[in-house]
Design an enzyme around this catalytic site. Structure first.
Site, PDB file in Angstrom:
ATOM      1  N   GLY A   1     -22.884  59.080  39.174  1.00  0.00           N
ATOM      2  CA  GLY A   1     -23.425  57.739  38.932  1.00  0.00           C
ATOM      3  C   GLY A   1     -24.857  57.625  39.418  1.00  0.00           C
ATOM      4  O   GLY A   1     -25.121  57.714  40.611  1.00  0.00           O
TER       5      GLY A   1
ATOM      6  N   CYS B   1     -29.574  44.105  37.329  1.00  0.00           N
ATOM      7  CA  CYS B   1     -29.868  42.717  37.700  1.00  0.00           C
ATOM      8  C   CYS B   1     -31.049  42.160  36.899  1.00  0.00           C
ATOM      9  O   CYS B   1     -31.180  40.944  36.751  1.00  0.00           O
ATOM     10  CB  CYS B   1     -30.209  42.624  39.185  1.00  0.00           C
ATOM     11  SG  CYS B   1     -29.125  43.591  40.222  1.00  0.00           S
TER      12      CYS B   1
ATOM     13  N   VAL C   1     -19.094  62.904  33.893  1.00  0.00           N
ATOM     14  CA  VAL C   1     -18.069  63.635  34.640  1.00  0.00           C
ATOM     15  C   VAL C   1     -16.732  63.248  34.041  1.00  0.00           C
ATOM     16  O   VAL C   1     -16.420  62.066  33.916  1.00  0.00           O
ATOM     17  CB  VAL C   1     -18.101  63.270  36.143  1.00  0.00           C
ATOM     18  CG1 VAL C   1     -16.932  63.917  36.875  1.00  0.00           C
ATOM     19  CG2 VAL C   1     -19.425  63.689  36.763  1.00  0.00           C
TER      20      VAL C   1
ATOM     21  N   ALA D   1     -19.011  49.677  37.988  1.00  0.00           N
ATOM     22  CA  ALA D   1     -17.933  48.856  37.426  1.00  0.00           C
ATOM     23  C   ALA D   1     -17.989  48.941  35.903  1.00  0.00           C
ATOM     24  O   ALA D   1     -18.885  49.569  35.335  1.00  0.00           O
ATOM     25  CB  ALA D   1     -18.124  47.412  37.876  1.00  0.00           C
TER      26      ALA D   1
ATOM     27  N   GLU E   1     -15.966  27.976  29.527  1.00  0.00           N
ATOM     28  CA  GLU E   1     -15.422  28.398  30.826  1.00  0.00           C
ATOM     29  C   GLU E   1     -13.966  27.947  30.933  1.00  0.00           C
ATOM     30  O   GLU E   1     -13.651  26.785  30.709  1.00  0.00           O
ATOM     31  CB  GLU E   1     -16.278  27.796  31.952  1.00  0.00           C
ATOM     32  CG  GLU E   1     -15.677  27.871  33.342  1.00  0.00           C
ATOM     33  CD  GLU E   1     -15.322  29.278  33.807  1.00  0.00           C
ATOM     34  OE1 GLU E   1     -16.173  30.177  33.702  1.00  0.00           O
ATOM     35  OE2 GLU E   1     -14.173  29.469  34.259  1.00  0.00           O
TER      36      GLU E   1
ATOM     37  N   SER F   1      -9.991  58.684  50.769  1.00  0.00           N
ATOM     38  CA  SER F   1      -8.845  59.359  51.393  1.00  0.00           C
ATOM     39  C   SER F   1      -9.026  60.883  51.408  1.00  0.00           C
ATOM     40  O   SER F   1      -8.224  61.595  51.992  1.00  0.00           O
ATOM     41  CB  SER F   1      -7.549  58.967  50.675  1.00  0.00           C
ATOM     42  OG  SER F   1      -7.684  59.138  49.281  1.00  0.00           O
TER      43      SER F   1
ATOM     44  N   ALA G   1     -17.557  57.187  48.769  1.00  0.00           N
ATOM     45  CA  ALA G   1     -17.683  56.298  47.599  1.00  0.00           C
ATOM     46  C   ALA G   1     -18.328  54.992  48.026  1.00  0.00           C
ATOM     47  O   ALA G   1     -18.150  54.523  49.157  1.00  0.00           O
ATOM     48  CB  ALA G   1     -16.301  56.027  46.991  1.00  0.00           C
TER      49      ALA G   1
END
Ligand SMILES: Cc1cc2nc3c(=O)[nH]c(=O)nc-3n(C[C@H](O)[C@H](O)[C@H](O)COP(=O)(O)OP(=O)(O)OC[C@H]3O[C@@H](n4cnc5c(N)ncnc54)[C@H](O)[C@@H]3O)c2cc1C
Length: 556
Positions: free
Chosen positions: A7, A42, A86, A118, A184, A280, A286
Site C-alpha cells: 500500500g 483528502c 499483492v 479501506a 441520507e 498477530s 499494520a
C-alpha cells in the site's frame, strides 16, 4: 533487512520513509496497486470542485516536486512498484506474491507492513453498475466525474450518504454548477460526527447554498436508461432525476489479504494490532485504514479511518521495523470538514454516543462570536460540549460556524486526551487579543455553561423539547427577552404563549409574569436567558428554564 510495505498511501509511504531515515541500509519496497502512489485522497473533493487544478498537485511536496516512483527511488532509495498488486501473503516462507500486467512474482520480507487502506462501500442497488454511478475514493473516480462534466452531461447529481465525503462532494459538485440532492438514511446529516441540533445548523447552511437534503430517506433503486444513470428512486416511490449517482456510504477496512493469511481480525472487522501496531504475526505490522484503534475515552476498539491517524501509524511502524519500540495510544476521533462557508468539527463522543455507552452526561450549547464583537470580520460559532456528569471529565465537543473552530476543537481534543474536566477547561490560559477571540473565549463560556448546569444554576430545555411542548399545546409562557430590534431582525416564535419583555425591563415588569406556569426564557444565543433566569430566581420564580443556545437553535 528487507522491509516490504503493501500500500503506497498515507500510512505505507510514511512507514517506508521513516524506516529509511532510521536505517540507511534496509532494502525497502512499497507495492501499490494503483497508478498514483502517495496521492492524498483528502484532496479529491477539492480537485473535483476546481480548487486544485491538477491531480498531481495532490502528491507534490511543499517544494512542488511530484512524489512519483522516481522521486522515491532517487531521493529516498525506496523501490515503489506502482500498478502492482499483492495477491497473497505466504507467512511461512515470508514472501508476498505480486502480480503486474498479468505476470506474477514473489518478494521476500523480514518485516511486512500492511497499509492497504479501506474500500468504499458500494450499495447493491438495482442498476448500480450503470454508467454514472461512482464513489469518490480513488483518483479515477474524480476523473470519471470530471469527464462527465467535460462532456456536458452532468447537470444533476444525487449523493447517497450525508457523511463527510458526501457533503464534501456536494460542495465540489455545486462548484461545477451541478444541481445536488443528498439522500441520507438517518434523521440528520453527519450522523456519525454530530448530534442532531448541530447537524441541523449544517443542513440550514446546505439549504442556503441550494443543496437539497432528504433525511430519513433511502435510495431503493438507481434508474438507468441505455445503461446510463437517469435518476434514483427514493423510499420505493419518489423519483429524482440525475446524471450522476455518487455513493458516499462509508468505507470498510481492506482486510482480504490479512484474513486469507490467518491474521487476527478485531471486533470492528479491521485488523487487530497491539500498541506497537504489530499484528498477530510479530513480523507483520499494520496501520492506517485497514486496522482498528483503541478509543481513548471508552477503552474499546473503534474503526476510525482518517488520514491523520494513518500517517501517525506510518511513523510508528517505520520506527518499529527498524529496531524501535514506539507505541500508539489510540484515538478520540477528531474530525474537521468544510461545508461551503461553514466550518464543522468534532472530537470525542457525541451526546448520543455517550448515552448509548451508558454515560450520564452534562451538555452545554454555546453560540458566540469567534472574536471580539467590535472587530471587523468576527463570525459566529456554535459549540456543544459533552462531559461526564459524575466526574466532569470532557467526553466530546462539536463546533459549527462561519468563524474559526479548528483551534477550539483542537483545544478540546488535547484536553480530552489529557483527561481534563470542564473546570480545567474553564480555566485554561488561552491567548486573547480582540482580533483572535473574546476576552472570555466562546469555548470557555461553553465550559462555564456546563458548570452552571452541573451546579443547578442553569436549567435548560432543548429547542426540540420546546417544539414538542408547543405542539402538545402545553400551557407555558415563552418569555422572549430580546430587544425590539432583535425581535424584528431575527427569527421569532409566532405563538400566543410568547410574552415579550426585554431583559433591561424585566425587573420592572416582573409582576406581568405568571408564577404558576412553566416559564421558558428565550434570547438570541442563550447567555441573557441565563441572566434572566437568575433575576427571576431572585423574585421567587421556581419553574424557569432557558431554551439552550437561544434562537440560534430554533429550526422551525
Ligand atoms: C474523499 C476523501 C476525503 C477524505 N478527507 C479526509 C480528511 O479531510 N481528513 C482525514 O484525516 N482523512 C480524510 N480521508 C481519509 C484518508 O484519506 C484515509 O484515512 C487515508 O488515506 C488512509 O491512509 P492509508 O494509508 O491507510 O490508506 P490509503 O491512503 O487508502 O492507501 C492504501 C493503498 O493501498 C493500496 N492497496 C490496497 N490493496 C493492495 C494490494 N493488494 N496490493 C497493493 N496495493 C494495495 C491501495 O491502492 C491504496 O493506494 C478522506 C478520504 C476520502 C476518500
Amino acid at each position: 533487512m528487507k522491509i516490504v510495505v503493501i500500500g503506497g498511501g498515507a500510512c505505507g509511504l510514511k512507514a517506508a520513509c521513516r524506516a529509511r531515515r532510521r536505517d540507511p541500509e534496509a532494502e525497502i519496497t512499497v507495492i501499490e496497486a494503483g497508478r498514483y502512489p502517495s496521492l492524498g485522497r483528502c484532496g479529491l473533493p477539492y480537485y473535483v470542485g476546481g480548487i486544485v487544478n491538477e491531480l498531481d498537485d495532490l502528491r507534490k511536496t511543499l517544494a512542488g516536486v511530484v512524489r512519483d516512483v522516481q522521486y522515491f527511488k532517487r531521493l529516498k532509495n525506496i523501490e515503489v512498484l506502482a500498478e502492482t498488486k499483492v495477491k497473497e501473503i505466504d507467512r511461512q516462507r515470508k514472501v508476498v506474491k505480486i502480480v503486474k500486467d498479468g505476470s506474477e512474482d514473489e518478494i521476500p520480507y523480514d518485516y511486512l507492513v500492511l497499509a492497504m487502506g479501506a474500500k468504499p462501500i458500494r450499495l447493491d442497488l438495482p442498476n448500480a453498475d450503470a454508467e454514472g454511478v461512482v464513489t469518490l475514493f480513488d483518483p479515477e473516480d474524480a476523473e470519471k466525474i470530471l469527464d462527465l462534466w467535460d462532456e456536458g452531461v452532468l447537470e444533476k447529481a444525487v449523493i447517497i450518504g450525508g457523511g463527510l465525503i458526501g457533503l464534501e462532494a456536494a460542495e465540489a459538485l455545486s462548484n461545477l454548477d451541478v444541481e445536488v440532492t443528498v439522500v441520507e438514511l438517518l434523521d440528520h446529516v453527519l450522523p456519525a460526527l454530530l448530534d442532531r441540533e448541530m447537524a441541523m445548523l449544517v443542513q440550514s447552511h446546505l439549504a442556503e447554498k441550494g443543496i437539497k437534503v432528504l433525511t430519513g430517506s433511502r435510495v431503493t433503486e438507481i434508474i438507468a436508461k441505455d445503461g446510463k444513470v437517469a435518476g434514483v428512486k427514493v423510499n420505493g416511490i419518489n423519483e429524482i432525476e440525475a446524471n450522476l449517482v455518487l455513493m458516499a456510504v462509508g468505507v470498510r477496512p481492506n482486510v482480504d489479504l490479512a484474513k486469507a493469511c490467518g491474521l487476527e481480525i478485531g471486533e470492528t472487522g479491521a485488523i487487530k494490532v497491539n500498541e506497537y501496531l504489530q499484528t498477530s504475526d510479530e513480523s507483520i505490522y499494520a496501520g492506517g485504514d485497514c486496522v482498528e484503534n483503541i478509543n481513548l475515552i471508552t477503552g474499546k476498539p473503534i474503526y476510525m479511518p482518517l488520514g491523520t491517524i494513518a500517517v501517525k501509524h506510518g511513523r510508528i511502524i517505520g520506527d518499529n521495523v527498524t529496531g524501535g519500540r514506539s507505541t500508539f495510544p489510540g484515538v478520540i476521533g477528531t474530525t474537521i470538514l468544510k461545508v461551503f462557508d461553514l466550518n464543522v468539527a468534532r472530537t470525542g463522543l457525541t451526546e448520543k454516543q455517550a448515552k448509548e455507552l451508558g454515560y450520564d452526561v452534562i451538555t452545554a450549547l454555546c453560540p458566540g462570536p469567534d472574536r471580539t464583537h467590535f472587530m471587523p470580520g468576527q463570525k459566529p460559532i456554535r459549540i456543544k460540549l459533552i462531559a461526564d456528569a459524575k466526574t466532569g471529565k470532557l467526553l466530546g465537543a462539536q463546533m459549527v460556524g462561519l468563524g474559526v473552530v479548528d483551534k477550539r476543537i483542537d483545544i478540546v481534543a488535547t484536553a480530552i486526551q489529557m483527561g481534563a474536566t470542564i473546570d480545567d477547561l474553564a480555566n485554561f490560559d488561552l491567548a486573547y487579543a480582540p482580533p483572535y477571540s473574546t476576552v472570555t473565549d466562546t469555548l470557555i463560556h461553553a465550559a462555564n455553561v456546563a458548570r452552571n448546569k452541573r451546579d443547578g444554576l442553569y436549567k435548560t430545555i432543548s429547542s426540540f423539547e420546546l417544539k414538542e411542548k408547543l405542539d402538545r399545546g402545553e400551557d407555558i409562557v415563552l418569555l422572549d427577552i430580546r430587544s425590539d430590534e432583535e425581535y424584528r431582525k431575527f427569527k421569532r416564535i409566532e405563538d400566543p404563549r410568547v410574552l415579550r419583555i426585554p431583559l433591561e425591563k424585566l425587573r420592572e415588569n416582573v409582576d406581568k409574569i405568571p408564577k404558576d406556569k412553566e416559564i421558558i426564557v428565550l434570547c438570541q444565543i442563550g447567555s441573557r436567558a441565563y441572566e434572566a433566569m437568575r433575576i427571576l430566581a431572585g423574585y421567587g420564580f421556581k419553574n424557569v428554564k432557558a431554551m439552550e443556545g437561544g434562537m440560534a437553535f430554533w429550526f422551525w
